[in-house]
Design a protein around this motif. Structure first.
Motif, mmCIF file in Angstrom:
data_model
loop_
_atom_site.group_PDB
_atom_site.id
_atom_site.type_symbol
_atom_site.label_atom_id
_atom_site.label_comp_id
_atom_site.label_asym_id
_atom_site.label_seq_id
_atom_site.Cartn_x
_atom_site.Cartn_y
_atom_site.Cartn_z
ATOM 1 N N SER A 1 -5.366 5.403 -1.396
ATOM 2 C CA SER A 1 -3.727 6.357 -0.633
ATOM 3 C C SER A 1 -3.037 7.019 -1.051
ATOM 4 O O SER A 1 -2.013 7.957 -0.717
ATOM 5 C CB SER A 1 -2.852 5.047 -0.609
ATOM 6 O OG SER A 1 -3.361 3.674 0.561
ATOM 7 N N TYR B 1 0.889 -0.843 -0.059
ATOM 8 C CA TYR B 1 0.365 -0.085 0.147
ATOM 9 C C TYR B 1 0.787 0.720 0.100
ATOM 10 O O TYR B 1 0.530 1.799 -0.644
ATOM 11 C CB TYR B 1 -0.623 0.164 1.124
ATOM 12 C CG TYR B 1 -1.999 -1.325 1.342
ATOM 13 C CD1 TYR B 1 -2.247 -1.743 0.097
ATOM 14 C CD2 TYR B 1 -2.120 -1.895 2.952
ATOM 15 C CE1 TYR B 1 -3.470 -2.674 0.460
ATOM 16 C CE2 TYR B 1 -2.915 -3.078 2.728
ATOM 17 C CZ TYR B 1 -3.769 -3.809 1.761
ATOM 18 O OH TYR B 1 -4.469 -4.453 1.136
ATOM 19 N N LEU C 1 -12.202 0.450 4.085
ATOM 20 C CA LEU C 1 -12.111 -0.752 2.821
ATOM 21 C C LEU C 1 -11.843 -1.737 3.191
ATOM 22 O O LEU C 1 -12.879 -2.871 2.066
ATOM 23 C CB LEU C 1 -11.450 -0.078 2.444
ATOM 24 C CG LEU C 1 -11.126 1.392 1.759
ATOM 25 C CD1 LEU C 1 -10.023 1.866 0.625
ATOM 26 C CD2 LEU C 1 -12.389 1.744 1.102
ATOM 27 N N LEU C 2 -11.088 -2.709 4.221
ATOM 28 C CA LEU C 2 -10.914 -3.845 3.955
ATOM 29 C C LEU C 2 -11.849 -4.735 5.317
ATOM 30 O O LEU C 2 -11.556 -4.442 6.230
ATOM 31 C CB LEU C 2 -9.427 -3.882 4.129
ATOM 32 C CG LEU C 2 -7.964 -3.254 3.329
ATOM 33 C CD1 LEU C 2 -6.954 -3.376 3.704
ATOM 34 C CD2 LEU C 2 -8.583 -3.862 1.641
ATOM 35 N N ALA D 1 -7.686 1.981 6.115
ATOM 36 C CA ALA D 1 -8.025 0.017 5.946
ATOM 37 C C ALA D 1 -8.813 -0.119 6.032
ATOM 38 O O ALA D 1 -9.779 -1.297 6.218
ATOM 39 C CB ALA D 1 -6.618 -0.202 5.886
ATOM 40 N N THR E 1 -13.514 -2.162 -3.055
ATOM 41 C CA THR E 1 -12.638 -2.562 -1.864
ATOM 42 C C THR E 1 -12.614 -4.078 -2.045
ATOM 43 O O THR E 1 -12.931 -4.728 -3.007
ATOM 44 C CB THR E 1 -14.977 -2.228 -1.461
ATOM 45 O OG1 THR E 1 -15.187 -3.433 -1.430
ATOM 46 C CG2 THR E 1 -15.137 -0.982 -0.891
ATOM 47 N N MET F 1 -6.846 -0.432 -2.093
ATOM 48 C CA MET F 1 -6.653 0.408 -1.301
ATOM 49 C C MET F 1 -5.744 1.679 -1.624
ATOM 50 O O MET F 1 -5.461 2.422 -1.516
ATOM 51 C CB MET F 1 -5.756 -0.419 -0.083
ATOM 52 C CG MET F 1 -5.552 -0.248 0.925
ATOM 53 S SD MET F 1 -6.332 0.588 1.765
ATOM 54 C CE MET F 1 -5.320 1.833 3.442
#
Lengths: 362, 295
Positions: free
Chosen positions: B154, B85, B224-225, B221, B144, B150
């Protein structure tokens, strides 16, 4: 072959501000033309317009018989030297000079030859590996000139190239530019606000003010026969004395009554002027004479300040006019501040300007 | 007799300054020193020995092995994710920020002021406030729970655009750019051959700040994760702490993740930042000073 640079009706405005307001000019092949004028006169803008760094609002630019009004700067056959040197800090001297050749994909052997030639002309051979940060101001300006030389331009443009240098280095570089002009024989257009540079370098001076050309001529022509008040006041250091007055008649001779009530004779007729018209009288400091008190045309004055430059002395005297009269005298001038003087203006050395500031020609 | 005027050894004002600095050093420094030393101690030592005990390499090695091997090398996977990332995000932010800042500083185009103002607004808006819209956007794109989503999120770094804008408008001498144009550079060549080589300090600075922002980014994070194999270190560490019960001392908890392991995991987040900071310090400093010098 036509002129090196021709400007036809060049206008440039930024928003509603007209910076250049209709300039027509031809710079001959091999000629050294200097643009002078105060800050904001448009001289640098005009140079940038010729270079293509600024677009024109209207008008045409012809360089070497090609209309380049809309051409890229690099396609105009010009090279430019900037006041701030504008060297590439991340390249050494060799690469700085070679940069435009590399962009033009010139063969390596040719690049080496041209750069070394330029370095030889400008005495930069020993400095080729240095970075700009390791050079003095004079050396940096030489590199900038070297960068211009290798382009083999039709016209060199200089934008106040000596303004960032100290007095000694200025004289040295001035002579260098003069030598370069003789050796290369290319047309050069040079912008400065320094009169000494203008007077010493120029074949012709273009005096600019407020976006207009005020006068074009050889340095001595502008000095001796300024065509208007602006040029009269701008060319020459110290400035010409300019005093307002009224046209009058004394006996059979033409005369002007100055604002200090003194009468000065003038050698020729004041053509087109009626008695009582307002005029401005101009006289150079070296044309003001110190005379015996009681002489017919003497004007009484009191010394307010004295500047001794060693080879010459300037006296600033109050003669009852709106401003002090500057007088150039010998270095050994023996009077002191507060002393009384009698001064006289030589009639044949007076300049007369009408109420619009235009010269009155006898 | 000539008086010798000496400088006083310590003026009252200097004393106040030094005392304040010393207080700040202790207040912020002692927890960090404790954290570092605690990573080298066993669970027992943390409870029974004095607050600052000698480091013990054997305990450190044991904690390290437990932490890294736990749950099929989970934490190393998170570290790898974080690096991906960071690398992707930093590269993306540089690709976007440097040309954007350059264009905003040196060209005139319609909407320039608007973009500049929008950049400023985006810069001062708390990043947490932007996470939800970003989530909705990426969700719409089906990005996602993916590396690319990500990395894309970022790379959004308006502060970098603004930094670059300030650098190019204040530190790059205009004459140099004019000169390049006269030498025959196209607009693009002026950027690549003149502006970019001169912009090394600001590139380092933007990369550094962007790395910092992405490395420790928890909330983005977190939103999104949802797949644990995609977690970055901050989200992973929170998950580790809560799922292992390491900080709650439950009876019968036989998960091997205890306080020393958790502290070590925290170190894993801090140390890379310290290393990057020390390595980038020289550039960061020159980047910050670049605007103060005359070109």
């Amino acid at each position: 072959m036509g002129a090196a640079v021709e400007l036809h009706g060049i206008k440039k405005s930024f928003g509603s501000v007209n910076v250049i307001d209709g300039v027509d000019l031809a710079v001959e092949q091999g000629e050294f033309v200097v643009f002078v004028g105060p800050s904001g006169s448009g001289k640098s803008t005009l140079l940038r317009v010729i270079a293509g760094l600024e677009s024109t609002t209207s008008g045409d630019i012809i360089i070497d018989d090609h209309n380049v009004t809309y051409a890229e700067p690099s396609d105009r056959g010009i090279a430019m030297v900037f006041q701030s040197y504008a060297l590439y800090p991340h390249m050494n001297v060799f690469e700085n000079i070679a940069f435009n050749l590399r962009l033009a994909k010139t063969p390596k052997s040719e690049v080496d030859r041209l750069v070394l030639d330029a370095a030889r002309i400008l005495k930069l051979e020993a400095l080729l590996d240095r970075s700009p940060a390791q050079l003095s101001g004079g050396q940096r300006q030489r590199v900038a000139i070297g960068r211009a030389i290798v382009r083999q331009p039709k016209v060199f443009l200089f934008d106040e190239p000596l303004s960032n240098l100290d007095a000694g280095m200025r004289v040295e570089m001035r002579l260098e530019i003069e030598r370069l002009h003789r050796e290369l024989g290319a047309a050069m257009v040079y912008v400065t606000h320094d009169q000494v540079e203008a007077m010493t370098l120029a074949d012709r001076i273009v005096a600019l003010d407020d976006g207009h050309i005020q006068q074009i001529g050889s340095p001595l022509e502008l000095y001796k026969n300024p065509s208007n008040l602006f040029v009269a006041g701008f060319i020459g250091s110290p400035k010409m004395n300019l005093v307002t007055g009224k046209v009058g008649q004394v006996a059979s001779e033409n005369s002007v009554e100055l604002d200090g009530k003194a009468q000065v004779k003038i050698s020729a007729s004041v053509s087109g002027q009626a008695s009582g018209d307002v005029v401005t009288v101009g006289i150079r400091p070296e044309a003001v004479k110190i005379v015996q008190a009681g002489q017919a045309d003497a004007i009484q004055a009191e010394i307010e300040a004295i500047e001794r430059l060693g080879n010459v002395t300037y006296v600033y005297a109050d003669a009852g006019m709106s401003q002090l009269v500057t007088i150039q005298v010998d270095a050994e001038f023996s009077h002191n501040i507060g002393d009384k003087l009698a001064i006289a203006f030589a009639p044949e050395q007076l300049h007369l300007f009408d109420k619009d500031g235009q010269v009155i020609t006898p | 007799m000539i008086d010798v005027i000496r400088r006083k050894n310590l003026t009252y004002g200097q004393f106040i300054i030094f005392a304040t600095l010393l207080f700040a050093l202790c207040f912020f420094g002692i927890p960090v020193v404790w954290l570092i030393s605690a990573a080298f101690r066993s669970e027992v030592s943390l409870y029974s020995a004095k607050a600052f005990d000698w480091p013990d390499l054997v305990s450190f090695a044991e904690s390290w092995v437990t932490l890294t091997t736990y749950n099929d090398f989970q934490i190393l996977l998170w570290a790898k994710n974080t690096l991906i990332y960071c690398a992707g995000g930093v590269i993306l932010s540089l690709i976007a920020c440097i040309p954007a800042g350059y264009a905003l500083a040196l060209s005139e185009f319609p909407g320039r002021r608007l973009i500049l103002i929008a950049t400023l607004i985006a810069m001062i808006t708390p990043s947490t406030a932007l996470v939800l819209p970003i989530f909705l956007e990426l969700n719409l794109l089906g990005l996602t729970n993916s590396y690319s989503g990500m990395v894309l999120a970022s790379g959004f770094f308006p502060f970098g655009v603004y930094l670059t804008y300030i650098f190019f408008s204040s530190s790059l001498p205009k004459g140099v750019l004019d000169s390049a144009v006269i030498d025959g550079c196209s607009r693009f060549q002026v950027f690549t051959r003149i502006a970019l080589p001169l912009a090394k300090p600001i590139i380092s600075l933007v990369a550094f700040f962007s790395f910092l922002a992405i490395w420790a980014n928890y909330f983005l994070a977190f939103v999104l994760l949802s797949d644990p194999t995609l977690y970055n270190l901050p989200v992973g560490l929170t998950d580790l702490v809560s799922s292992s019960g390491a900080l709650s001392n439950l009876a019968g908890n036989d998960i091997p993740i205890r306080k020393p392991e958790v502290i070590l995991a925290a170190m894993l987040i801090i140390v890379p930042v310290l290393i990057v900071f020390l390595a980038a310090q020289r550039f960061v400093k020159s980047g910050m000073l670049a605007g103060a010098e005359k070109g």
